[in-house]
Design a protein around this motif. Structure first.
Motif, PDB file in Angstrom:
ATOM      1  N   LEU A 200      -0.262  -2.182  11.543  1.00 12.32           N
ATOM      2  CA  LEU A 200      -0.707  -1.190  10.574  1.00 12.32           C
ATOM      3  C   LEU A 200      -2.144  -0.708  10.788  1.00 12.32           C
ATOM      4  CD1 LEU A 200       0.974  -2.601   7.355  1.00 12.32           C
ATOM      5  CD2 LEU A 200       1.703  -0.674   8.781  1.00 12.32           C
ATOM      6  N   VAL A 201      -2.860  -1.328  11.724  1.00 15.37           N
ATOM      7  CA  VAL A 201      -4.212  -0.851  12.038  1.00 15.37           C
ATOM      8  C   VAL A 201      -4.095   0.573  12.580  1.00 15.37           C
ATOM      9  CG1 VAL A 201      -6.227  -1.171  13.528  1.00 15.37           C
ATOM     10  CG2 VAL A 201      -5.123  -3.149  12.468  1.00 15.37           C
ATOM     11  N   GLY A 202      -4.902   1.476  12.027  1.00 14.46           N
ATOM     12  CA  GLY A 202      -4.869   2.876  12.445  1.00 14.46           C
ATOM     13  C   GLY A 202      -4.010   3.766  11.559  1.00 14.46           C
ATOM     14  N   THR A 203      -3.265   3.161  10.629  1.00 15.59           N
ATOM     15  CA  THR A 203      -2.434   3.941   9.717  1.00 15.59           C
ATOM     16  C   THR A 203      -3.188   4.199   8.410  1.00 15.59           C
ATOM     17  OG1 THR A 203      -1.363   2.016   8.690  1.00 15.59           O
ATOM     18  CG2 THR A 203      -0.328   2.909  10.687  1.00 15.59           C
TER      19      THR A 203
ATOM     20  N   ASP B   6      -2.916   3.557   2.070  1.00 15.17           N
ATOM     21  CA  ASP B   6      -1.902   3.525   1.014  1.00 15.17           C
ATOM     22  C   ASP B   6      -0.510   3.290   1.598  1.00 15.17           C
ATOM     23  OD1 ASP B   6      -3.745   3.994  -1.128  1.00 15.17           O
ATOM     24  OD2 ASP B   6      -3.844   6.082  -0.461  1.00 15.17           O
ATOM     25  N   TYR B   7      -0.238   3.924   2.742  1.00  9.79           N
ATOM     26  CA  TYR B   7       1.018   3.687   3.438  1.00  9.79           C
ATOM     27  C   TYR B   7       1.112   2.213   3.843  1.00  9.79           C
ATOM     28  CZ  TYR B   7       4.279   3.392   7.317  1.00  9.79           C
ATOM     29  OH  TYR B   7       5.295   2.984   8.159  1.00  9.79           O
ATOM     30  N   ALA B   8       0.030   1.676   4.407  1.00 12.96           N
ATOM     31  CA  ALA B   8       0.018   0.277   4.836  1.00 12.96           C
ATOM     32  C   ALA B   8       0.294  -0.658   3.665  1.00 12.96           C
ATOM     33  CB  ALA B   8      -1.324  -0.064   5.481  1.00 12.96           C
ATOM     34  N   ALA B   9      -0.330  -0.395   2.520  1.00 13.58           N
ATOM     35  CA  ALA B   9      -0.114  -1.242   1.339  1.00 13.58           C
ATOM     36  C   ALA B   9       1.349  -1.223   0.921  1.00 13.58           C
ATOM     37  CB  ALA B   9      -1.005  -0.786   0.197  1.00 13.58           C
ATOM     38  N   SER B  10       1.982  -0.056   0.970  1.00 14.37           N
ATOM     39  CA  SER B  10       3.394   0.015   0.571  1.00 14.37           C
ATOM     40  C   SER B  10       4.283  -0.738   1.549  1.00 14.37           C
ATOM     41  CB  SER B  10       3.852   1.470   0.425  1.00 14.37           C
ATOM     42  OG  SER B  10       3.897   2.130   1.663  1.00 14.37           O
ATOM     43  N   VAL B  11       3.974  -0.656   2.846  1.00 14.34           N
ATOM     44  CA  VAL B  11       4.748  -1.398   3.851  1.00 14.34           C
ATOM     45  C   VAL B  11       4.591  -2.903   3.628  1.00 14.34           C
ATOM     46  CG1 VAL B  11       4.902  -1.962   6.320  1.00 14.34           C
ATOM     47  CG2 VAL B  11       4.689   0.425   5.585  1.00 14.34           C
ATOM     48  N   ILE B  12       3.365  -3.348   3.418  1.00 14.12           N
ATOM     49  CA  ILE B  12       3.086  -4.774   3.216  1.00 14.12           C
ATOM     50  C   ILE B  12       3.859  -5.306   2.018  1.00 14.12           C
ATOM     51  CG2 ILE B  12       1.278  -6.404   2.511  1.00 14.12           C
ATOM     52  CD1 ILE B  12      -0.656  -4.580   4.244  1.00 14.12           C
ATOM     53  N   GLU B  13       3.799  -4.600   0.896  1.00 16.38           N
ATOM     54  CA  GLU B  13       4.492  -5.069  -0.310  1.00 16.38           C
ATOM     55  C   GLU B  13       6.004  -4.996  -0.164  1.00 16.38           C
ATOM     56  OE1 GLU B  13       2.662  -2.910  -3.533  1.00 16.38           O
ATOM     57  OE2 GLU B  13       0.894  -4.217  -3.494  1.00 16.38           O
ATOM     58  N   ARG B  14       6.506  -4.065   0.643  1.00 13.30           N
ATOM     59  CA  ARG B  14       7.951  -3.985   0.901  1.00 13.30           C
ATOM     60  C   ARG B  14       8.401  -5.135   1.806  1.00 13.30           C
ATOM     61  NH1 ARG B  14       8.213   0.928   2.833  1.00 13.30           N
ATOM     62  NH2 ARG B  14       8.247   0.353   5.011  1.00 13.30           N
ATOM     63  N   GLU B  15       7.584  -5.474   2.807  1.00 11.01           N
ATOM     64  CA  GLU B  15       7.958  -6.521   3.764  1.00 11.01           C
ATOM     65  C   GLU B  15       7.740  -7.926   3.227  1.00 11.01           C
ATOM     66  OE1 GLU B  15       6.179  -5.745   7.577  1.00 11.01           O
ATOM     67  OE2 GLU B  15       7.439  -3.978   7.881  1.00 11.01           O
ATOM     68  N   ASN B  16       6.865  -8.077   2.227  1.00  6.95           N
ATOM     69  CA  ASN B  16       6.671  -9.380   1.593  1.00  6.95           C
ATOM     70  C   ASN B  16       6.438  -9.149   0.102  1.00  6.95           C
ATOM     71  OD1 ASN B  16       5.888 -11.861   0.601  1.00  6.95           O
ATOM     72  ND2 ASN B  16       4.611 -12.391   2.362  1.00  6.95           N
TER      73      ASN B  16
ATOM     74  N   ASN C 166       0.384  -8.869  -3.193  1.00 11.13           N
ATOM     75  CA  ASN C 166      -0.173  -7.654  -3.758  1.00 11.13           C
ATOM     76  C   ASN C 166      -1.175  -7.127  -2.734  1.00 11.13           C
ATOM     77  OD1 ASN C 166      -0.984  -5.627  -5.523  1.00 11.13           O
ATOM     78  ND2 ASN C 166      -2.456  -6.948  -6.558  1.00 11.13           N
ATOM     79  N   ALA C 167      -0.902  -5.946  -2.174  1.00 10.58           N
ATOM     80  CA  ALA C 167      -1.793  -5.345  -1.179  1.00 10.58           C
ATOM     81  C   ALA C 167      -2.827  -4.486  -1.892  1.00 10.58           C
ATOM     82  CB  ALA C 167      -0.989  -4.517  -0.188  1.00 10.58           C
ATOM     83  N   ILE C 168      -4.105  -4.752  -1.609  1.00 15.38           N
ATOM     84  CA  ILE C 168      -5.207  -4.075  -2.286  1.00 15.38           C
ATOM     85  C   ILE C 168      -6.023  -3.309  -1.247  1.00 15.38           C
ATOM     86  CG2 ILE C 168      -7.238  -4.408  -3.748  1.00 15.38           C
ATOM     87  CD1 ILE C 168      -5.874  -7.223  -4.401  1.00 15.38           C
ATOM     88  N   VAL C 169      -6.065  -1.986  -1.394  1.00 18.24           N
ATOM     89  CA  VAL C 169      -6.804  -1.135  -0.465  1.00 18.24           C
ATOM     90  C   VAL C 169      -8.276  -1.112  -0.882  1.00 18.24           C
ATOM     91  CG1 VAL C 169      -7.008   1.177   0.522  1.00 18.24           C
ATOM     92  CG2 VAL C 169      -4.743   0.280  -0.089  1.00 18.24           C
TER      93      VAL C 169
ATOM     94  N   ARG D 132      -9.709   6.587   4.891  1.00 14.89           N
ATOM     95  CA  ARG D 132      -8.574   5.810   4.374  1.00 14.89           C
ATOM     96  C   ARG D 132      -7.660   5.300   5.496  1.00 14.89           C
ATOM     97  NH1 ARG D 132      -8.720   4.512  -0.721  1.00 14.89           N
ATOM     98  NH2 ARG D 132      -6.496   4.309  -0.940  1.00 14.89           N
ATOM     99  N   THR D 133      -8.235   5.079   6.674  1.00 10.01           N
ATOM    100  CA  THR D 133      -7.504   4.538   7.814  1.00 10.01           C
ATOM    101  C   THR D 133      -7.765   3.046   7.907  1.00 10.01           C
ATOM    102  OG1 THR D 133      -7.756   6.640   8.995  1.00 10.01           O
ATOM    103  CG2 THR D 133      -7.218   4.702  10.324  1.00 10.01           C
ATOM    104  N   VAL D 134      -6.715   2.258   8.095  1.00  7.84           N
ATOM    105  CA  VAL D 134      -6.841   0.802   8.199  1.00  7.84           C
ATOM    106  C   VAL D 134      -7.646   0.455   9.446  1.00  7.84           C
ATOM    107  CG1 VAL D 134      -5.587  -1.392   8.385  1.00  7.84           C
ATOM    108  CG2 VAL D 134      -4.641   0.477   6.990  1.00  7.84           C
ATOM    109  N   VAL D 135      -8.700  -0.368   9.259  1.00 11.79           N
ATOM    110  CA  VAL D 135      -9.603  -0.687  10.368  1.00 11.79           C
ATOM    111  C   VAL D 135      -9.568  -2.162  10.790  1.00 11.79           C
ATOM    112  CG1 VAL D 135     -11.176   1.228   9.941  1.00 11.79           C
ATOM    113  CG2 VAL D 135     -11.575  -0.950   8.792  1.00 11.79           C
ATOM    114  N   LYS D 136      -8.933  -3.016   9.995  1.00 12.97           N
ATOM    115  CA  LYS D 136      -8.814  -4.433  10.343  1.00 12.97           C
ATOM    116  C   LYS D 136      -7.385  -4.886  10.028  1.00 12.97           C
ATOM    117  CE  LYS D 136     -13.620  -5.628   9.644  1.00 12.97           C
ATOM    118  NZ  LYS D 136     -14.608  -6.271   8.816  1.00 12.97           N
TER     119      LYS D 136
END
Length: 70
Positions: free
Chosen positions: A14-17, A20-30, A34-37, A61-65
């Motif tokens: 998810l780095v580079g995405t 908000d999209y990353a948080a939704s993927v994280i919460e869907r996959e586990n 609770n994914a906090i941006v 708003r791009t994931v950097v880590k």
């Protein structure tokens, strides 16, 4: 430490995405987390928790880590 947490607990893909999209993927996959941006560099509480994932983003708003449970 992350290996102690149940389910998927690291999302290097998810780095580079968008954060908000990353948080939704994280919460869907586990559903146990609770994914906090947050803006990278923002001070956060440092206690280890399997139910929390910090999604660190830049000003665009791009994931950097890599988001990880903890």
């Amino acid at each position: 430490m992350s290996s102690e947490c149940p389910g998927k607990n690291s999302w290097p893909e998810l780095v580079g995405t968008n954060g908000d999209y990353a948080a939704s993927v994280i919460e869907r996959e586990n559903s146990k987390v609770n994914a906090i941006v947050i803006l990278d560099g923002t001070p956060v509480i440092t206690d280890f928790r399997c139910d929390r994932v910090w999604v660190r983003v830049n000003r665009n708003r791009t994931v950097v880590k890599v988001p990880k449970a903890g």
